[in-house]
Motif scaffolding. Structure first.
Motif, short mmCIF file in Angstrom:
data_model
loop_
_atom_site.label_atom_id
_atom_site.label_comp_id
_atom_site.label_asym_id
_atom_site.label_seq_id
_atom_site.Cartn_x
_atom_site.Cartn_y
_atom_site.Cartn_z
N ALA A 30 0.82 -1.18 -0.43
CA ALA A 30 0.36 -0.10 -0.30
C ALA A 30 1.02 0.86 -0.28
CB ALA A 30 -1.03 0.08 0.32
N ALA A 31 0.49 2.25 -0.61
CA ALA A 31 1.09 3.23 -0.99
C ALA A 31 0.40 4.75 -1.30
CB ALA A 31 2.24 3.33 -2.01
N PRO A 32 -0.38 4.99 0.02
CA PRO A 32 -1.11 5.82 -0.39
C PRO A 32 -0.29 7.13 -0.58
CG PRO A 32 -1.06 5.38 2.73
CD PRO A 32 0.01 4.33 1.41
N MET A 33 -1.61 8.29 -1.22
CA MET A 33 -0.97 9.41 -1.28
C MET A 33 -1.47 10.65 -0.63
SD MET A 33 -0.15 8.29 -5.48
CE MET A 33 0.13 10.21 -5.82
N ALA A 34 -0.82 11.58 -0.01
CA ALA A 34 -1.47 12.37 0.83
C ALA A 34 -1.88 13.63 -0.87
CB ALA A 34 -0.09 14.09 1.21
N ASP A 35 -3.11 14.31 -0.77
CA ASP A 35 -4.14 14.53 -1.75
C ASP A 35 -4.87 15.31 -1.22
OD1 ASP A 35 -4.96 15.26 -3.92
OD2 ASP A 35 -6.08 13.71 -4.78
N GLY A 36 -4.44 16.46 -1.11
CA GLY A 36 -5.87 17.96 -0.60
C GLY A 36 -6.31 17.86 1.14
N GLY A 37 -4.73 17.41 1.96
CA GLY A 37 -6.02 16.83 3.48
C GLY A 37 -5.96 15.46 3.34
N GLN A 38 -6.54 14.80 2.10
CA GLN A 38 -7.27 13.38 1.98
C GLN A 38 -5.86 12.40 1.71
OE1 GLN A 38 -10.34 13.71 -0.04
NE2 GLN A 38 -11.74 13.97 1.90
N TRP A 39 -5.95 10.74 1.82
CA TRP A 39 -5.89 10.54 1.05
C TRP A 39 -6.09 9.62 0.08
CZ3 TRP A 39 -0.67 10.11 2.80
CH2 TRP A 39 -0.44 10.86 4.34
#
Length: 92
Positions: A30-39
């Motif tokens: 898993a490699a969640p990406m930070a995106d505008g305060g969300q993942w």
């Protein structure tokens, strides 16, 4: 990008190291990406085939407020991709 985002590495499209699991001989990371305060849900699927490490990267539109949810669902999505496609995910 704000100073704090740069300082802590929380800018859009930056990945955060995730957890890994094995499924049917494949390794899902898993490699969640930070995106505008969300993942954003993202990860990789890899497998050694004939001595060569193959890797398939996936990114989905799904976003989560909690990083742990993004990790858990990335691992589930990786299992689903493997179940549906197997080694065909590595074909050009």
């Amino acid at each position: 990008m704000s100073f704090l985002k740069r300082l802590f590495g929380l800018g859009t499209n930056q990945t955060a190291a995730g957890e890994s699991c094995e499924h049917k001989g494949f390794v899902i990371t898993a490699a969640p990406m930070a995106d505008g305060g969300q993942w954003r849900l993202a990860g990789t699927i890899s497998k050694d085939i004939d001595g060569v490490r193959r890797e398939h990267r996936f990114i989905r539109a799904d976003v989560f407020a909690d990083r742990a949810d993004a990790v858990r669902l990335a691992l589930q999505k990786g299992e689903l991709i493997i179940d549906q496609s197997g080694e065909a995910i590595f074909r050009p």
